[in-house]
Design a protein around this motif. Sequence first.
Motif, PDB file in Angstrom:
ATOM      1  N   THR A   1       0.821  -1.220   0.000  1.00 49.36           N
ATOM      2  CA  THR A   1       0.000   0.000   0.000  1.00 49.36           C
ATOM      3  C   THR A   1       0.848   1.260   0.000  1.00 49.36           C
ATOM      4  O   THR A   1       0.669   2.135  -0.881  1.00 49.36           O
ATOM      5  CB  THR A   1      -0.958  -0.013   1.201  1.00 49.36           C
ATOM      6  N   PRO A   2       1.795   1.443   0.942  1.00 51.18           N
ATOM      7  CA  PRO A   2       2.611   2.669   0.873  1.00 51.18           C
ATOM      8  C   PRO A   2       3.443   2.759  -0.401  1.00 51.18           C
ATOM      9  O   PRO A   2       3.644   3.861  -0.929  1.00 51.18           O
ATOM     10  CB  PRO A   2       3.500   2.579   2.119  1.00 51.18           C
ATOM     11  N   GLY A  24       2.579   6.192  -7.203  1.00 48.66           N
ATOM     12  CA  GLY A  24       1.588   7.074  -7.826  1.00 48.66           C
ATOM     13  C   GLY A  24       2.026   8.536  -7.806  1.00 48.66           C
ATOM     14  O   GLY A  24       1.898   9.240  -8.825  1.00 48.66           O
ATOM     15  N   TYR A  25       2.543   8.992  -6.668  1.00 48.69           N
ATOM     16  CA  TYR A  25       3.017  10.377  -6.593  1.00 48.69           C
ATOM     17  C   TYR A  25       4.226  10.598  -7.483  1.00 48.69           C
ATOM     18  O   TYR A  25       4.373  11.667  -8.108  1.00 48.69           O
ATOM     19  CB  TYR A  25       3.357  10.737  -5.147  1.00 48.69           C
ATOM     20  N   LEU A  56       4.497  13.335 -10.449  1.00 42.63           N
ATOM     21  CA  LEU A  56       5.574  14.327 -10.558  1.00 42.63           C
ATOM     22  C   LEU A  56       6.313  14.196 -11.883  1.00 42.63           C
ATOM     23  O   LEU A  56       6.757  15.199 -12.462  1.00 42.63           O
ATOM     24  CB  LEU A  56       6.541  14.160  -9.393  1.00 42.63           C
ATOM     25  N   GLN A  57       6.456  12.957 -12.373  1.00 36.46           N
ATOM     26  CA  GLN A  57       7.119  12.785 -13.669  1.00 36.46           C
ATOM     27  C   GLN A  57       6.296  13.393 -14.804  1.00 36.46           C
ATOM     28  O   GLN A  57       6.858  13.890 -15.776  1.00 36.46           O
ATOM     29  CB  GLN A  57       7.380  11.300 -13.921  1.00 36.46           C
ATOM     30  N   ASP A  58       4.983  13.320 -14.669  1.00 38.05           N
ATOM     31  CA  ASP A  58       4.142  13.956 -15.694  1.00 38.05           C
ATOM     32  C   ASP A  58       4.327  15.467 -15.701  1.00 38.05           C
ATOM     33  O   ASP A  58       4.111  16.130 -16.731  1.00 38.05           O
ATOM     34  CB  ASP A  58       2.676  13.611 -15.432  1.00 38.05           C
ATOM     35  N   LEU A  59       4.714  16.009 -14.556  1.00 37.13           N
ATOM     36  CA  LEU A  59       4.933  17.459 -14.454  1.00 37.13           C
ATOM     37  C   LEU A  59       6.414  17.802 -14.509  1.00 37.13           C
ATOM     38  O   LEU A  59       6.820  18.881 -14.079  1.00 37.13           O
ATOM     39  CB  LEU A  59       4.337  17.985 -13.143  1.00 37.13           C
ATOM     40  N   GLN A 109      15.420   8.194 -10.844  1.00 36.99           N
ATOM     41  CA  GLN A 109      15.993   7.210  -9.926  1.00 36.99           C
ATOM     42  C   GLN A 109      14.959   6.690  -8.930  1.00 36.99           C
ATOM     43  O   GLN A 109      14.912   5.492  -8.619  1.00 36.99           O
ATOM     44  CB  GLN A 109      17.176   7.839  -9.181  1.00 36.99           C
ATOM     45  N   MET A 110      14.101   7.595  -8.451  1.00 33.38           N
ATOM     46  CA  MET A 110      13.048   7.181  -7.531  1.00 33.38           C
ATOM     47  C   MET A 110      12.087   6.216  -8.209  1.00 33.38           C
ATOM     48  O   MET A 110      11.648   5.214  -7.610  1.00 33.38           O
ATOM     49  CB  MET A 110      12.294   8.404  -7.010  1.00 33.38           C
ATOM     50  N   SER A 111      11.790   6.468  -9.480  1.00 32.85           N
ATOM     51  CA  SER A 111      10.885   5.583 -10.212  1.00 32.85           C
ATOM     52  C   SER A 111      11.512   4.205 -10.421  1.00 32.85           C
ATOM     53  O   SER A 111      10.846   3.171 -10.259  1.00 32.85           O
ATOM     54  CB  SER A 111      10.531   6.209 -11.570  1.00 32.85           C
ATOM     55  N   GLU A 112      12.817   4.177 -10.750  1.00 33.27           N
ATOM     56  CA  GLU A 112      13.485   2.892 -10.964  1.00 33.27           C
ATOM     57  C   GLU A 112      13.532   2.079  -9.670  1.00 33.27           C
ATOM     58  O   GLU A 112      13.250   0.869  -9.672  1.00 33.27           O
ATOM     59  CB  GLU A 112      14.902   3.135 -11.483  1.00 33.27           C
TER      60      GLU A 112
END
Length: 444
Positions: A217-218, A224-225, A229-232, A246-249
């Motif tokens: 869940t977390p 999702g956040y 943020l990547q979309d922006l 890096q956070m996404s990977e």
Amino acid sequence: MPHSWRTEAQWLLAILLPAALLGYLKNLLWPTLTAVLLLALLWQLWQMHRLQRLLLQDTPTPPAPPGGLWESLFRTTQRLQQRSLRHRQQLQALLSRIQDSTDALQEGILMLDSHGNLEWWNLAASRQLGLKRPADTGQPLTNLVREPQFSAYLKQADFREPLIMAAPHASKRQLQISITAFGRHERLLVIQDVTRLRQLEQMRKDFVANVSHELRTPLTVLSGYIETLQDLSAELPPRWQRILQQMSEQSGRMDVLIKDLLMLSRLETTRQEPPQWLDLNALLEQILRDARALAASKHQQVELQADAPLQILGYPGELRSAFSNLAFNACKYTPDGGHIVLSWQVLDNGCGVFAVQDNGMGIEAQHIPRLTERFYRADPSRSKATGGTGLGLAIVKHVLLRHDATLEITSTPGTGSCFRCVFPASRWQTGKQLTGPDQQGYQP
């Protein structure tokens, strides 16, 4: 002539000559000699009787007759009996020490004869299996431990893997039974109480399952956040774009890790449903397409060798996960332009084998026995570069266990590796049609 025989001859002459002289004087030579010889024979018979009694009794008590052959025989027999008695006492003392030491062990030890009857056991085995001394001596062990799985294990000839079962008189206790064959079809059983170890193992499984479930869940919220943020990212400073990447990977790696942990937990804890007959060709074709898509960027050649229509008895999701893991690992760890072969073959004993062969860098021999351990990596840096979690082969191992199959790994550094999933003959068959109310084909 030995001294004892000469003494015996002298003794015989000493009684015959006076008897002959007396008989001659009385004109009764032959009756006198006959009487004397008869008395001598009776004396010899009496000494033979005493010697027999000496040989049959436990302690050498009768005194030896004075002089002659009989004294030598008696004294020699007494010395041998005394020596034998000392040896028996030493052996009895040694056996008592061995029995006392084995009774002090926490592990149960039993000895069975060639017919499976109880010969000897220690106190721990009495407590673990509820045996009674000496009433159960000579009884068939399967009559005293009435567990079908134990009887089946005792009858088989392969004791390489121990049996784990509930204690006959305490179902909450878990026993591990190992058997060693020796002598003429005799068997030695070693029984260990593994209740505590099983409880710790279950606690570990529950902990991993609960933690993995709670992390989903977390992690989903964070992913999702990060995607938002990547979309922006066009509105953010350039250095933030690298941070978000890096956070996404890393969140993606964590998601894969949690999924693998949850699958391992499900394989270990869930009960098996009735298996289904699956179209193995369709399953392998789907895995081939996925493997070729993964190998395209590295210009690798992936081919499938399984022409005959095949069916396999199992669970579609689990088999797809196991076979895909092996195929994708071959693609990941084979250099650019490499060659990978997925195949199905039948051994002489009827077993079916799904194999993944590559011509990659290979694996050192010391790593092969531990490859199926969780989080074990033969080359940690290489696994991180390819995004591996160290759980893939552990999942393969558990899936194969649920299908009565085994994983065999052969590899030569610099030449390549081969991973073989060996299924028993009862788990596969050939044929174009899948029949039966509970049999269905695999739908990718």
